[in-house]
Design a protein around this motif. Structure first.
Motif, mmCIF file in Angstrom:
data_model
loop_
_atom_site.group_PDB
_atom_site.id
_atom_site.type_symbol
_atom_site.label_atom_id
_atom_site.label_comp_id
_atom_site.label_asym_id
_atom_site.label_seq_id
_atom_site.Cartn_x
_atom_site.Cartn_y
_atom_site.Cartn_z
ATOM 1 N N LYS A 49 32.011 -37.940 83.680
ATOM 2 C CA LYS A 49 31.747 -39.004 85.400
ATOM 3 C C LYS A 49 30.159 -37.753 85.745
ATOM 4 O O LYS A 49 29.433 -38.015 85.793
ATOM 5 C CB LYS A 49 32.409 -38.850 85.818
ATOM 6 C CG LYS A 49 32.522 -39.395 87.549
ATOM 7 C CD LYS A 49 33.425 -40.401 87.934
ATOM 8 C CE LYS A 49 32.617 -41.054 89.705
ATOM 9 N NZ LYS A 49 31.523 -39.870 90.002
ATOM 10 N N ASN B 157 34.124 -41.005 83.263
ATOM 11 C CA ASN B 157 34.320 -41.830 83.838
ATOM 12 C C ASN B 157 35.298 -43.062 82.805
ATOM 13 O O ASN B 157 35.994 -42.675 81.832
ATOM 14 C CB ASN B 157 33.371 -42.353 83.904
ATOM 15 C CG ASN B 157 32.015 -42.335 82.620
ATOM 16 O OD1 ASN B 157 32.733 -43.320 81.302
ATOM 17 N ND2 ASN B 157 31.036 -42.451 82.588
ATOM 18 N N THR C 52 27.017 -37.096 83.482
ATOM 19 C CA THR C 52 26.433 -38.416 83.614
ATOM 20 C C THR C 52 25.411 -38.823 84.610
ATOM 21 O O THR C 52 24.058 -38.447 84.636
ATOM 22 C CB THR C 52 26.680 -39.220 83.327
ATOM 23 O OG1 THR C 52 27.811 -39.167 82.003
ATOM 24 C CG2 THR C 52 25.512 -40.882 83.189
ATOM 25 N N GLU C 53 26.072 -38.160 85.872
ATOM 26 C CA GLU C 53 25.516 -37.716 87.598
ATOM 27 C C GLU C 53 24.970 -36.658 87.362
ATOM 28 O O GLU C 53 23.107 -37.355 87.799
ATOM 29 C CB GLU C 53 26.728 -38.080 88.037
ATOM 30 C CG GLU C 53 27.374 -39.624 88.748
ATOM 31 C CD GLU C 53 28.015 -39.043 89.534
ATOM 32 O OE1 GLU C 53 28.768 -37.473 90.429
ATOM 33 O OE2 GLU C 53 29.296 -39.543 89.486
ATOM 34 N N GLY D 36 35.896 -38.241 88.400
ATOM 35 C CA GLY D 36 37.116 -38.307 87.155
ATOM 36 C C GLY D 36 38.365 -38.172 86.692
ATOM 37 O O GLY D 36 38.998 -37.153 87.142
#
Length: 312
Positions: free
Chosen positions: A287, A281, A290-291, A24
């Motif tokens: 990014k 993101n 969240t993953e 990101g």
């Protein structure tokens, strides 16, 4: 699940984050955040009455930015109660966090307290009868009590950087004032808001600070159980701006993000989880964070919607 297996899951997630090639983009529109190393990643889990578990760069302090909004919301509700909802709504916006579109359409009443306009109103409400120094002191005392850590502070360089570049937020504040939904001078409310967003914690401290929203025995008693439920509901529906539905779909937990790369998520009755990775993101949410949360809930079954099943 015991400490050993859970620590192993965190170590695996941190290793997977280190190997990720797509990280990101840092929030370069805030100069002090533009220079943050995007290769950093941390995750921490705080469970009532148990040691906080960490992996990665969990001791590195970062600016929590909009994660601060949930602490200010808790403070505002403690002072104003349901009167706050006459000034700010409780619905998802479906717009970017700094959008003015709905604010214009809905005559100066922000959709929720987690978009910028709503958070500015919340901060303004806490300023009623208080100076900026007093309001920020109350916020710091709240976060320190939640985390059990007196070392938490505001990064003045980040606050100054936001003040110098926060023209859109100033426009939002003036628009709120034009509709009678800002009690204090815009510069006063915005100065407080920028310092609020510049509160600095590391990932372990942030996980600890979130324990008051877990509920049940062994957590700091800073708000009522009814208010815990409502704040978590707002985090689920509004905590990731126009990416809130995507986060609920992928992770299945209440969460609040910040453009500093932090995310605080709550597993009701079980744990507070913090992740940090500065790259964002397209929604403006971390990014890799969240993953990582998606992987954590898949491997632990920690979702308010129940564990994943094969073929789901």
């Amino acid at each position: 699940m015991g400490t050993g297996p859970l620590q192993g899951i965190l170590d695996e997630i941190a290793a997977e984050a280190r190997d990720s090639l797509e990280r990101g983009k840092v929030a370069d529109y805030i100069p002090e955040l533009a220079c943050i190393d995007p290769d950093q990643f941390a995750i921490a889990i705080a469970r009532p009455g148990q040691p906080t578990l960490t992996a990665g760069d969990a001791g590195v302090a970062f600016s929590i930015q909009s994660v601060s909004k949930l602490f200010m919301l808790a403070l505002a509700l403690g002072r104003l109660g349901d009167r706050l909802w006459t000034r700010v709504g409780r619905e998802p916006s479906g717009q970017a966090f700094d959008s003015m579109l709905l604010l214009e359409l809905e005559k100066g009443r922000p959709r929720n307290p987690f978009i910028n306009a709503g958070a500015i109103v919340t901060t303004d409400a806490v300023l009623e009868g208080a100076s900026p120094r007093e309001a920020l002191g109350a916020l710091l005392r709240f976060i320190r009590a939640a985390a059990g850590d007196e070392a938490i502070h505001i990064n003045d360089r980040v606050a100054a950087s936001e003040t110098a570049t926060g023209h859109r937020n100033l426009a939002l504040a003036h628009y709120l004032r034009s509709h009678g939904n800002l009690s204090n001078p815009p510069e006063m409310t915005l100065g407080t808001y920028f310092h609020q967003c510049a509160v600095e914690l590391n990932c372990a401290q942030l996980a600890d600070a979130g324990r008051f929203l877990v509920g049940g025995p062994g957590v700091p008693r800073l708000v009522s159980q009814a208010r815990i439920r409502r704040i978590n509901a707002l985090m689920m529906t509004c905590g990731h701006y126009d990416g809130s539905g995507d986060y609920a779909f992928r992770v299945g937990l209440p969460g609040k993000s910040g453009v500093g790369g932090g995310i605080l998520s709550i597993v009701p009755g079980v744990a507070s989880v913090a992740v940090w990775s500065p790259g964002l993101n397209h929604y403006g949410n971390s990014k890799l964070g969240t993953e990582a949360m998606e992987r954590l809930t898949a491997r632990t079954g920690w979702s308010v919607f129940g564990p994943e099943v094969a073929g789901g």
